[in-house]
Design an enzyme around this catalytic site. Sequence first.
Site, PDB file in Angstrom:
ATOM      1  N   LYS A  53      -4.147   7.808   3.254  1.00  0.00           N
ATOM      2  CA  LYS A  53      -5.015   7.442   4.337  1.00  0.00           C
ATOM      3  C   LYS A  53      -4.498   8.178   5.479  1.00  0.00           C
ATOM      4  CE  LYS A  53      -7.343   5.700   0.798  1.00  0.00           C
ATOM      5  NZ  LYS A  53      -8.700   6.716   0.354  1.00  0.00           N
TER       6      LYS A  53
ATOM      7  N   TYR B  87       0.936  -1.455   0.420  1.00  0.00           N
ATOM      8  CA  TYR B  87       0.224   0.072   0.491  1.00  0.00           C
ATOM      9  C   TYR B  87       1.194   1.298   0.206  1.00  0.00           C
ATOM     10  CZ  TYR B  87      -4.445   2.220   0.218  1.00  0.00           C
ATOM     11  OH  TYR B  87      -5.860   2.671  -0.326  1.00  0.00           O
TER      12      TYR B  87
END
Length: 252
Positions: free
Chosen positions: A160, A153
């Site tokens: 995020k 990720y």
Amino acid sequence: MGILAGKRILVTGVLTDASIAFHVARVAQQEGAEVVLTGFGRMSLVRRMAARLPRPAPVLALDVTDTGHLGSLAERVGDHVDGLDGVLHAIAFAPQSALGGNFLHTPWPDVATTLHVSTYSLKALTTACLPLMGPGASVVGLDYDASRAWPGYDWMGVAKAGLESCARYLARDLGPHGIRVNLVAAGPLKTVAARSVPGFEAASWDEAAPLGWRADDMDPTARACAALMSDWFPATTGEIVHVDGGVHATGA
């Protein structure tokens, strides 16, 4: 009467019917809302998706990195509805160099693109919509648990984390205007965006989740977004609502 009866909702980020945003739009309409969609890039595809909703919805082009698009957004939305009661932020993007285990070697321009599109856009979209929003309005963003470093990720995880912080600051500054800002952190879902993350794997999530988890079921996440845009959470802002079967709470 649905929980969004009479509400006017802007849903960003619709691409296919395998996107969370599409299902939020569907649930919002089923709950009585009038929905306007935005899309980026493949607009003909977005229009086809709009036609698959319970009721056809107008579609606007929106590039959140384009100041012209943002500056004209309120006027363009205003051509279809006379205000906004809810806004869904479902926008994220990272170049491939920012994903897949390349964290230490991702060049700054690609990191900057990731943060601009995936983090700063929450503030940019919200302020662009402010002329149409009043007390009781709700902004909801789509999140993925940023408390851990997930395999593959990489810089999207950093983005995020920034999104979560951005939402808290927006909640602080827009609270006096009666506007709520919250995030929904879903577990892994089989979306187009997820397929672009190298090593994405949702199978083990079902084993770890106390409630179980279906990566092909967008409905729980869509319902949570609809609920946060309703009047049922009038004093909740700056919150992250986890829709992940309970994985975040168990340490699994």
